[in-house]
Write a protein that holds these residues in place. Structure first.
Motif, PDB file in Angstrom:
ATOM      1  N   ILE A 145     -24.278  78.922  29.571  1.00  0.00           N
ATOM      2  CA  ILE A 145     -23.044  79.689  29.770  1.00  0.00           C
ATOM      3  C   ILE A 145     -23.311  80.752  30.826  1.00  0.00           C
ATOM      4  O   ILE A 145     -24.055  81.708  30.590  1.00  0.00           O
ATOM      5  N   ARG A 148     -18.503  83.680  30.122  1.00  0.00           N
ATOM      6  CA  ARG A 148     -17.346  83.308  29.301  1.00  0.00           C
ATOM      7  C   ARG A 148     -16.501  84.553  29.086  1.00  0.00           C
ATOM      8  O   ARG A 148     -16.983  85.575  28.585  1.00  0.00           O
ATOM      9  N   SER A 181      -9.909  81.442  26.346  1.00  0.00           N
ATOM     10  CA  SER A 181     -11.194  81.700  26.977  1.00  0.00           C
ATOM     11  C   SER A 181     -11.403  80.756  28.143  1.00  0.00           C
ATOM     12  O   SER A 181     -10.926  79.607  28.142  1.00  0.00           O
ATOM     13  N   GLU A 183     -14.732  79.428  30.354  1.00  0.00           N
ATOM     14  CA  GLU A 183     -16.194  79.403  30.295  1.00  0.00           C
ATOM     15  C   GLU A 183     -16.747  78.727  31.544  1.00  0.00           C
ATOM     16  O   GLU A 183     -16.565  77.519  31.762  1.00  0.00           O
TER      17      GLU A 183
END
Length: 284
Positions: A145, A148, A181, A183
């Motif tokens: 990630i 995010r 969200s 990401e």
């Protein structure tokens, strides 16, 4: 001799009287004397706590899932609370030397970094009902990630919030809202490369429960669930279980069990991450 006695009496009658003894100074009345200690005690009484509270913790982290490692983690929390407004600020950071759990690379050492920060604000209309908004940011190299960013808004139900005999509050709060969200993903280890970013739009539920068993032992449970309704099927869920044992009024030893679930993670990553931390926490 007969004349001397009347003469002596006449002389004594004309002699001035001695100065009178000064009157004693007035003393305080009993009521005034009793009020003085009371006033002193009132001055020494502790003031009511202010609207700000917080805590800071330093822990060792045991991971299983996307990594197998022993790491160092630090986190902090600050909260502003009045009868109408509640604002909560959180930050968590992890720095570790870990072994990747991907197949064929279990013995490779990597340096991993993770950082999470969030801000939640709530406007209470009644003691039981309020509206809230939340923003959230996260980076986690082991989970691929890069960044995010989350936003959420909804209704907060404070089902239980009252003082106990240990001068702490029991708390049971439920958040129901809409969560979004974005990401951005990047593969940091092995063959570094950009990965497709993913979006999530989900109805969200979040439960916060806090209960002090006594003045030394306190329990906290935090749970959130987000089922995606935008695009491919995906479920995000986080659970944090915390048990704190207080050595002093402000210093505690804490144990945290963190479980994170992502049913559609980056390629090659585990669906579930499990973390167990043991550390010290200081409240202010």
């Amino acid at each position: 001799m007969a004349c001397s006695l009347p003469l002596l009496l006449a002389v004594l009658a004309q002699t001035p009287e001695p100065n009178p003894r000064p009157a004693p100074a007035p003393t305080a009345s009993p009521s005034v004397a009793e009020d003085a200690p009371k006033a002193l005690c009132e001055d020494l009484t502790e003031k009511e706590p202010g609207p700000w509270t917080g805590s800071a913790a330093l822990s060792f982290l045991l991971l299983a899932g996307n990594s197998r490692s022993l790491a160092l983690t630090a986190n902090g929390l600050a909260e502003y609370r009045t009868k109408v407004w509640v604002a909560t600020f959180k930050a968590d950071g992890v720095l570790e030397t870990a072994a990747s759990a991907e197949e064929g690379d279990g013995d490779e050492d990597v340096v991993a970094e993770a950082l999470v920060a969030s801000v939640r604000g709530e406007r209470r209309f009644t003691p039981l009902l309020g509206a809230y908004a939340l923003v959230y940011g996260k980076t986690d190299h082991l989970a691929s990630i890069e960044l995010r960013l989350d936003g959420e808004a909804g209704i907060a139900f404070t089902l239980l919030e009252r003082d106990t005999k240990y001068a702490e509050q029991q708390l049971l709060r439920l958040d129901l809202g809409l969560h979004y969200s974005n990401e951005s993903r990047f593969q940091y280890f092995e063959d570094e490369q950009e990965l497709p970013s993913v979006d999530l739009l989900a109805p969200g539920g979040r439960l916060t429960f806090y209960y002090p068993f006594n003045e030394r032992l306190k329990f906290t449970q935090y749970l959130e669930v987000f089922p995606n309704i935008l695009g491919d099927s995906r479920l995000l869920a986080d659970s944090t279980t915390k048990l704190s044992t207080y050595i002093t009024h402000r210093l505690a030893l804490s144990t945290n069990l963190l479980v994170q679930l992502d049913t559609a993670p980056a390629a090659g990553k585990a669906v579930a991450d499990v973390a167990l931390t043991l550390g010290a926490e200081f409240e202010f």
